[in-house]
Each structure stands twice: as structure tokens, then as C-alpha cells.
Motif scaffolding. Structure first.
Motif, PDB file in Angstrom:
ATOM      1  N   GLN A   1      51.489  65.010  50.077  1.00  0.00           N
ATOM      2  CA  GLN A   1      52.923  64.775  50.230  1.00  0.00           C
ATOM      3  C   GLN A   1      53.361  63.691  49.255  1.00  0.00           C
ATOM      4  OE1 GLN A   1      54.282  63.380  54.091  1.00  0.00           O
ATOM      5  NE2 GLN A   1      56.208  64.449  53.840  1.00  0.00           N
TER       6      GLN A   1
ATOM      7  N   LYS B   1      60.831  63.313  46.806  1.00  0.00           N
ATOM      8  CA  LYS B   1      60.090  62.581  47.829  1.00  0.00           C
ATOM      9  C   LYS B   1      59.989  63.409  49.108  1.00  0.00           C
ATOM     10  CE  LYS B   1      60.269  58.325  50.583  1.00  0.00           C
ATOM     11  NZ  LYS B   1      61.016  57.059  50.842  1.00  0.00           N
ATOM     12  N   GLY B   2      58.797  63.422  49.695  1.00  0.00           N
ATOM     13  CA  GLY B   2      58.595  64.177  50.931  1.00  0.00           C
ATOM     14  C   GLY B   2      58.118  65.603  50.726  1.00  0.00           C
ATOM     15  N   SER B   3      58.092  66.073  49.464  1.00  0.00           N
ATOM     16  CA  SER B   3      57.648  67.449  49.190  1.00  0.00           C
ATOM     17  C   SER B   3      56.160  67.602  49.482  1.00  0.00           C
ATOM     18  CB  SER B   3      57.909  67.826  47.731  1.00  0.00           C
ATOM     19  OG  SER B   3      59.293  67.795  47.440  1.00  0.00           O
TER      20      SER B   3
ATOM     21  N   LYS C   1      55.123  60.635  47.946  1.00  0.00           N
ATOM     22  CA  LYS C   1      55.666  59.435  48.593  1.00  0.00           C
ATOM     23  C   LYS C   1      56.967  58.970  47.949  1.00  0.00           C
ATOM     24  CE  LYS C   1      51.290  57.576  50.326  1.00  0.00           C
ATOM     25  NZ  LYS C   1      50.369  56.401  50.335  1.00  0.00           N
ATOM     26  N   GLU C   2      57.235  59.493  46.759  1.00  0.00           N
ATOM     27  CA  GLU C   2      58.456  59.114  46.047  1.00  0.00           C
ATOM     28  C   GLU C   2      58.821  60.234  45.088  1.00  0.00           C
ATOM     29  OE1 GLU C   2      56.334  56.541  42.467  1.00  0.00           O
ATOM     30  OE2 GLU C   2      57.050  55.495  44.269  1.00  0.00           O
TER      31      GLU C   2
END
Length: 200
Positions: free
Chosen positions: A72, A86-88, A74-75
Motif C-alpha cells: 500500500q 496515497k492509499g493505493s 503511504k504517500e
């Protein structure tokens, strides 16, 4: 881990059946190290070098961790020219990496795992069969031994002939579906017996 070991065994048998010269080399090695057909589990692992290369090569083409490990972001970042918010969640599709890095990545060539082969460093660098680093597979030594001895035992007692069009089913693992062999006992006049492995 038993499903993954079973699928690895099946994929190696499939590749051997589709590559008769390789099949003959693997059988020649078995005949030289175990001419009396004693229990394969009594053989040193190091004596089955070519068969081990066959397993590694089939696992390169059909790795059990088909989708690899996910990460995942983080940025916000960029990867290969693509914007990754971010969050992908990012998935590493292992078979793709194992095939495109080689000129003949779609082929089956166990010799590429020999130290003197030009591809040796490359295939070992991208050898993700059990992942890499601190979080690699805790059972890899057991799995390697299980697959190697299972194949050695099967091959020294039976001849396999692929009689179906196998199709891969990709989920967490690469599963061989619609798989069927004609299996003939070696040193026996018994009629071939058909064994079906996998699902439609």
C-alpha cells in the motif's frame, strides 16, 4: 502449503510432457543416481540437480504465488511513469516479471538455472517463487524437498503422457485445470491408467 506443492508438481509434469528432450534428460539423471529404483527419499537432494532445475524453471513460468505480495502506497508517488495515489494497493504479478525479463521467457529451459548459463544471474535475481527478504516463505525448504522427492518417486515408477489441453486458473495460486495424464507403470506390461487432476 500442500495445494501449492501439488500444483508445482503438476506444472512440472506438464512441462516435462510438453518437452520430451527435457523429460529424457530428467529420466537419465534418475537412472544414473538410482539405478536400483530404491526409495527416492533416500537420495541426497544434491544428486537430483537437473530435476531440481526443471522444478525451478516450471515454477518460474507458473509460480504458486501468482499475484505476489501486495503493498500500500503511504504517500502519492510515481512508479514506472504512473501516478500512484496515497492509499493505493499495488500487486506484483509474478509471472509477468518472470517472463518479460528473458528473451525466451515463454519457453521451458531448465539449463538456464545452471551457473554457467547466461541467464543464471537474471533468473536468480528475479526468483520470487517463495518471495524474498525477511518475509519469505517459512516453509520453502520443506516444499522444495517435498516436490523434488515426489517427482522423483513418480517419474521412476511411472511414465506420464499429457492427454488434455491444460488451462491455468489464476487466483492466489496458478492452478492447472482440465488436467489429464495417461500414466503407464514402468517395467510393467499393465495397460495405461488415466489419472485426472484439477477441476474444470
Amino acid at each position: 502449503g500442500f495445494d501449492t506443492a501439488a500444483y508445482t508438481t503438476c506444472w512440472c509434469l506438464i512441462e516435462l510432457c510438453q518437452n520430451p528432450e527435457t523429460y529424457e534428460k530428467a529420466m537419465a539423471e534418475l537412472a544414473s543416481v538410482n539405478p536400483g529404483l530404491g526409495p527416492a527419499t533416500l537420495l541426497p537432494l544434491s544428486s537430483l540437480k537437473y530435476l531440481n532445475m526443471c522444478i525451478k524453471e516450471s515454477s518460474r513460468k507458473w509460480p504458486m504465488a501468482g499475484v505476489g505480495l501486495h503493498r500500500q502506497a503511504k504517500e502519492d508517488t510515481q512508479l514506472g511513469g504512473f501516478d500512484i495515489p496515497k492509499g493505493s494497493i499495488i500487486l506484483n504479478v509474478v509471472p509477468y516479471a518472470g517472463r518479460v525479463i528473458l528473451e525466451d521467457g515463454e519457453g521451458f529451459n531448465p539449463e538456464r538455472w545452471a551457473p554457467e548459463h547466461k541467464d543464471y544471474n537474471t533468473v536468480n535475481k528475479y526468483n520470487w517463487m517463495f518471495s524474498q527478504g525477511k518475509r519469505n516463505c517459512i516453509g520453502q525448504n520443506m516444499a522444495n524437498m517435498q516436490v523434488l522427492y515426489t517427482l522423483a518417486t513418480l517419474l521412476q515408477h511411472f511414465h506420464f503422457n499429457l492427454v488434455s489441453d491444460v488451462r491455468p486458473e489464476m487466483a492466489t495460486t496458478y492452478k492447472p485445470c482440465n488436467l489429464s495424464f495417461d500414466i503407464t507403470p514402468r517395467r510393467s506390461a499393465a495397460a495405461p491408467a488415466e489419472a485426472t487432476v484439477g477441476t474444470n
